[in-house]
Scaffold this motif. Sequence first.
Motif, PDB file in Angstrom:
ATOM      1  N   VAL A  74       0.929  -1.218  -0.043  1.00  0.00           N
ATOM      2  CA  VAL A  74      -0.217  -0.061   0.115  1.00  0.00           C
ATOM      3  C   VAL A  74       0.878   1.291   0.099  1.00  0.00           C
ATOM      4  CG1 VAL A  74      -1.725  -0.997   1.000  1.00  0.00           C
ATOM      5  CG2 VAL A  74      -0.277   0.079   2.473  1.00  0.00           C
ATOM      6  N   GLY A  75       2.170   0.929  -0.152  1.00  0.00           N
ATOM      7  CA  GLY A  75       3.327   2.324  -0.240  1.00  0.00           C
ATOM      8  C   GLY A  75       3.292   3.145   0.957  1.00  0.00           C
ATOM      9  N   PHE A  76       3.134   2.498   2.014  1.00  0.00           N
ATOM     10  CA  PHE A  76       3.299   2.961   3.491  1.00  0.00           C
ATOM     11  C   PHE A  76       4.570   2.742   4.078  1.00  0.00           C
ATOM     12  CE2 PHE A  76       2.692   3.903   8.015  1.00  0.00           C
ATOM     13  CZ  PHE A  76       1.692   4.818   8.077  1.00  0.00           C
ATOM     14  N   PRO A  77       5.385   3.776   4.262  1.00  0.00           N
ATOM     15  CA  PRO A  77       6.706   3.475   4.874  1.00  0.00           C
ATOM     16  C   PRO A  77       6.612   3.090   6.375  1.00  0.00           C
ATOM     17  CG  PRO A  77       5.980   6.093   5.001  1.00  0.00           C
ATOM     18  CD  PRO A  77       4.875   5.344   4.305  1.00  0.00           C
ATOM     19  N   ILE A  78       7.464   2.492   6.826  1.00  0.00           N
ATOM     20  CA  ILE A  78       7.553   1.662   8.067  1.00  0.00           C
ATOM     21  C   ILE A  78       8.908   1.785   8.582  1.00  0.00           C
ATOM     22  CG2 ILE A  78       5.794   0.020   7.784  1.00  0.00           C
ATOM     23  CD1 ILE A  78       7.582  -2.026   7.174  1.00  0.00           C
ATOM     24  N   THR A  79       9.028   2.042   9.820  1.00  0.00           N
ATOM     25  CA  THR A  79      10.399   2.131  10.670  1.00  0.00           C
ATOM     26  C   THR A  79      10.602   1.160  11.619  1.00  0.00           C
ATOM     27  OG1 THR A  79       9.388   3.260  12.472  1.00  0.00           O
ATOM     28  CG2 THR A  79       9.722   4.568  10.784  1.00  0.00           C
ATOM     29  N   SER A  80      11.793   1.231  12.089  1.00  0.00           N
ATOM     30  CA  SER A  80      12.228  -0.087  12.880  1.00  0.00           C
ATOM     31  C   SER A  80      11.445  -0.141  14.039  1.00  0.00           C
ATOM     32  CB  SER A  80      13.768   0.053  13.154  1.00  0.00           C
ATOM     33  OG  SER A  80      13.816   1.214  14.003  1.00  0.00           O
ATOM     34  N   LEU A  81      11.153   0.928  14.661  1.00  0.00           N
ATOM     35  CA  LEU A  81      10.280   1.118  15.890  1.00  0.00           C
ATOM     36  C   LEU A  81       8.873   0.449  15.562  1.00  0.00           C
ATOM     37  CD1 LEU A  81       9.883   1.926  18.701  1.00  0.00           C
ATOM     38  CD2 LEU A  81       8.839   4.121  17.866  1.00  0.00           C
ATOM     39  N   MET A  82       8.227   0.749  14.209  1.00  0.00           N
ATOM     40  CA  MET A  82       6.764  -0.142  13.887  1.00  0.00           C
ATOM     41  C   MET A  82       7.146  -1.488  13.842  1.00  0.00           C
ATOM     42  SD  MET A  82       5.741   2.651  11.215  1.00  0.00           S
ATOM     43  CE  MET A  82       4.403   1.591  10.557  1.00  0.00           C
ATOM     44  N   ILE A  83       8.311  -2.139  13.477  1.00  0.00           N
ATOM     45  CA  ILE A  83       8.375  -3.556  13.280  1.00  0.00           C
ATOM     46  C   ILE A  83       8.783  -4.159  14.406  1.00  0.00           C
ATOM     47  CG2 ILE A  83      10.223  -5.290  12.188  1.00  0.00           C
ATOM     48  CD1 ILE A  83      10.912  -3.290   9.939  1.00  0.00           C
ATOM     49  N   ARG A  84       9.568  -3.488  15.493  1.00  0.00           N
ATOM     50  CA  ARG A  84       9.654  -3.827  16.615  1.00  0.00           C
ATOM     51  C   ARG A  84       8.291  -4.026  17.584  1.00  0.00           C
ATOM     52  NH1 ARG A  84      13.804  -0.365  18.961  1.00  0.00           N
ATOM     53  NH2 ARG A  84      13.246  -1.250  20.976  1.00  0.00           N
ATOM     54  N   GLU A  85       7.666  -3.052  17.427  1.00  0.00           N
ATOM     55  CA  GLU A  85       6.182  -2.965  18.097  1.00  0.00           C
ATOM     56  C   GLU A  85       5.377  -4.209  17.503  1.00  0.00           C
ATOM     57  OE1 GLU A  85       3.165  -2.042  20.424  1.00  0.00           O
ATOM     58  OE2 GLU A  85       4.840  -1.409  20.530  1.00  0.00           O
ATOM     59  N   LYS A  86       5.451  -4.338  16.212  1.00  0.00           N
ATOM     60  CA  LYS A  86       4.785  -5.545  15.712  1.00  0.00           C
ATOM     61  C   LYS A  86       5.085  -6.734  15.992  1.00  0.00           C
ATOM     62  CE  LYS A  86       1.749  -7.512  12.825  1.00  0.00           C
ATOM     63  NZ  LYS A  86       0.342  -7.335  13.206  1.00  0.00           N
ATOM     64  N   ALA A  87       6.598  -6.879  16.340  1.00  0.00           N
ATOM     65  CA  ALA A  87       7.134  -8.372  16.902  1.00  0.00           C
ATOM     66  C   ALA A  87       6.752  -8.556  18.265  1.00  0.00           C
ATOM     67  CB  ALA A  87       8.643  -8.133  16.705  1.00  0.00           C
ATOM     68  N   ALA A  88       6.523  -7.536  18.908  1.00  0.00           N
ATOM     69  CA  ALA A  88       6.386  -7.458  20.393  1.00  0.00           C
ATOM     70  C   ALA A  88       4.679  -7.991  20.515  1.00  0.00           C
ATOM     71  CB  ALA A  88       6.350  -6.052  21.175  1.00  0.00           C
ATOM     72  N   ARG A  89       3.906  -7.710  19.613  1.00  0.00           N
ATOM     73  CA  ARG A  89       2.530  -7.927  19.715  1.00  0.00           C
ATOM     74  C   ARG A  89       2.350  -9.272  19.153  1.00  0.00           C
ATOM     75  NH1 ARG A  89      -1.377  -2.822  17.839  1.00  0.00           N
ATOM     76  NH2 ARG A  89      -0.243  -1.252  19.129  1.00  0.00           N
ATOM     77  N   LEU A  90       3.055  -9.741  18.363  1.00  0.00           N
ATOM     78  CA  LEU A  90       2.943 -11.227  17.543  1.00  0.00           C
ATOM     79  C   LEU A  90       3.654 -12.060  18.730  1.00  0.00           C
ATOM     80  CD1 LEU A  90       4.117 -10.744  13.936  1.00  0.00           C
ATOM     81  CD2 LEU A  90       1.994 -11.240  14.870  1.00  0.00           C
ATOM     82  N   ALA A  91       4.679 -11.792  19.425  1.00  0.00           N
ATOM     83  CA  ALA A  91       5.198 -12.268  20.516  1.00  0.00           C
ATOM     84  C   ALA A  91       4.250 -12.780  21.601  1.00  0.00           C
ATOM     85  CB  ALA A  91       6.255 -12.007  20.963  1.00  0.00           C
ATOM     86  N   ASN A  92       3.697 -11.775  21.875  1.00  0.00           N
ATOM     87  CA  ASN A  92       2.141 -11.957  23.088  1.00  0.00           C
ATOM     88  C   ASN A  92       1.314 -12.820  22.462  1.00  0.00           C
ATOM     89  OD1 ASN A  92       0.973 -11.071  25.760  1.00  0.00           O
ATOM     90  ND2 ASN A  92      -0.260 -10.313  24.121  1.00  0.00           N
ATOM     91  N   GLU A  93       0.807 -12.563  20.966  1.00  0.00           N
ATOM     92  CA  GLU A  93      -0.334 -13.341  20.678  1.00  0.00           C
ATOM     93  C   GLU A  93       0.209 -15.039  20.248  1.00  0.00           C
ATOM     94  OE1 GLU A  93      -2.838 -13.671  16.322  1.00  0.00           O
ATOM     95  OE2 GLU A  93      -1.455 -11.880  16.897  1.00  0.00           O
ATOM     96  N   TYR A  94       1.362 -15.249  20.300  1.00  0.00           N
ATOM     97  CA  TYR A  94       1.603 -16.683  19.840  1.00  0.00           C
ATOM     98  C   TYR A  94       2.552 -17.167  21.002  1.00  0.00           C
ATOM     99  CZ  TYR A  94       0.205 -15.809  15.086  1.00  0.00           C
ATOM    100  OH  TYR A  94      -0.350 -15.669  13.866  1.00  0.00           O
ATOM    101  N   LYS A  95       2.548 -16.381  22.121  1.00  0.00           N
ATOM    102  CA  LYS A  95       3.389 -16.725  23.314  1.00  0.00           C
ATOM    103  C   LYS A  95       4.709 -17.252  23.061  1.00  0.00           C
ATOM    104  CE  LYS A  95      -0.875 -16.502  25.425  1.00  0.00           C
ATOM    105  NZ  LYS A  95      -1.081 -15.195  26.200  1.00  0.00           N
ATOM    106  N   VAL A  96       5.246 -16.449  22.333  1.00  0.00           N
ATOM    107  CA  VAL A  96       6.811 -16.660  21.997  1.00  0.00           C
ATOM    108  C   VAL A  96       7.705 -15.621  22.962  1.00  0.00           C
ATOM    109  CG1 VAL A  96       8.609 -16.528  20.206  1.00  0.00           C
ATOM    110  CG2 VAL A  96       6.328 -17.166  19.408  1.00  0.00           C
ATOM    111  N   ASN A  97       8.709 -16.461  23.051  1.00  0.00           N
ATOM    112  CA  ASN A  97       9.809 -15.965  24.368  1.00  0.00           C
ATOM    113  C   ASN A  97      10.672 -15.101  23.338  1.00  0.00           C
ATOM    114  OD1 ASN A  97      10.924 -15.018  26.485  1.00  0.00           O
ATOM    115  ND2 ASN A  97      12.145 -17.035  26.636  1.00  0.00           N
ATOM    116  N   ILE A  98      10.101 -13.770  22.881  1.00  0.00           N
ATOM    117  CA  ILE A  98      10.988 -13.059  22.217  1.00  0.00           C
ATOM    118  C   ILE A  98      11.000 -11.713  22.701  1.00  0.00           C
ATOM    119  CG2 ILE A  98      11.301 -11.775  20.001  1.00  0.00           C
ATOM    120  CD1 ILE A  98      10.821 -14.514  18.412  1.00  0.00           C
TER     121      ILE A  98
END
Length: 431
Positions: A83-107
Amino acid sequence: MPRRNLNYSEKNKVLMAKDQNLNTEQIALKFKVCKSTVHNIINNKSKVKSAIEKNKGRSKRIVDSVNFFDEKIVEYIQSMQNVGFPITSLMIREKAARLANEYKVNIVASRGWFHRFKLRCKVKHGKLHGESTSVDLAAVENFAKNMIPKIMNKYEPNMIYNLDETAIFYRQLPSKTYFISKSPHFGTKIYKERVTLALCCNSVGDKLTPMIIGKSRNPKALRGNQQHLQALDVIYQSNSAAWMTKKLFTFYLQIWHNELQKNNLKVALIVDNFAGHKIDEDLFPNIEFIWLPPGTTSYLQPLDCGIIKSFKDKYLKALFNRIFIKFEQNANPLSIVKEITIFDAVCWIAEAWSEVSIETIKNCWIHAKFRVESVEVDAVDEEMVEEKDEELLTIYNSLPEIAQDKPTLVEYLQAMTISDHNSYVCETRSL
């Protein structure tokens, strides 16, 4: 269109689309690849099917250590890219934190984790270029299917022209650089001096004299070089905004139209729907205006498909050559840039436009779907870049409100471009 390396899963979807009786062009538009890529996938159908059966759906460019969690992050990056939306490292790390919580991954989505993730999935950081995400694909397909054949049947290839404007910040250096790790790397002053160019060529590689639009009617640097300037194959005009207007567009076309009438020729001129192009067409009976649908220029306008990019590459080469020569004479690179005048820019523009090859122009016309018969070509590198940054907004806001044909902000940002040799299309290598 940017190059895309499809993984086996995506290639399998291409084959499924073919089985659904979609034609090659429809598939290419859907998956954002060139038609030659679609043909290669179809010709290697058995190899793709074999890879899918062996569970090799992921791109071969992802190393073995990439796991399910990484793939989820990669999918997120791809969805934002689409969709042409720019993303930053902070956004990727925030997404990773949410996914880690969702899938119960120790990251822990730390900076260290992000650094290792980039290495595993070969995620790159760079500037967003182009406007392909805003393209009306239905309009592209309709124009290519219905209008282009009519144009090609009515006119010979050497009688079909395309005209477009672009701009050059003629003293500005690239905003990105290579540097030695852990060493200071500071930027320099942003030079905002610019000119707008009107470039026009036909489908066999013939080029019209370019028109350069500056702010000053008679710049000091040009006054002192009139004899040399007259020898250059350029037209210099001016207005307070250094921008194409209806008046200047009419002036430029009138010069060309006089030659057409003199030689009893009639041509088709393909142009976009920029407000400055909306002139009285009846003034030019030897020119048939073909208007591109809104939101299709990055696909259908040959100049946008790589010709302007090639021109700007050659302009920057001339600029860098000046810096290299002076630097070898122990001059300060920054003082060299300050000494560059609009006369230098005019000379380099004339030289760069003359050096754009016939082969490049022909390939870009084919890439824009103007082909006599089915011809497969590689995707043209499109770093025809629209840098929508604060500096451009500042310049736009400085344009006189009363200026005739003042462009919209979108039109302005689309035209204010300069190729950056040290930047690249933001991509995820694993997709």
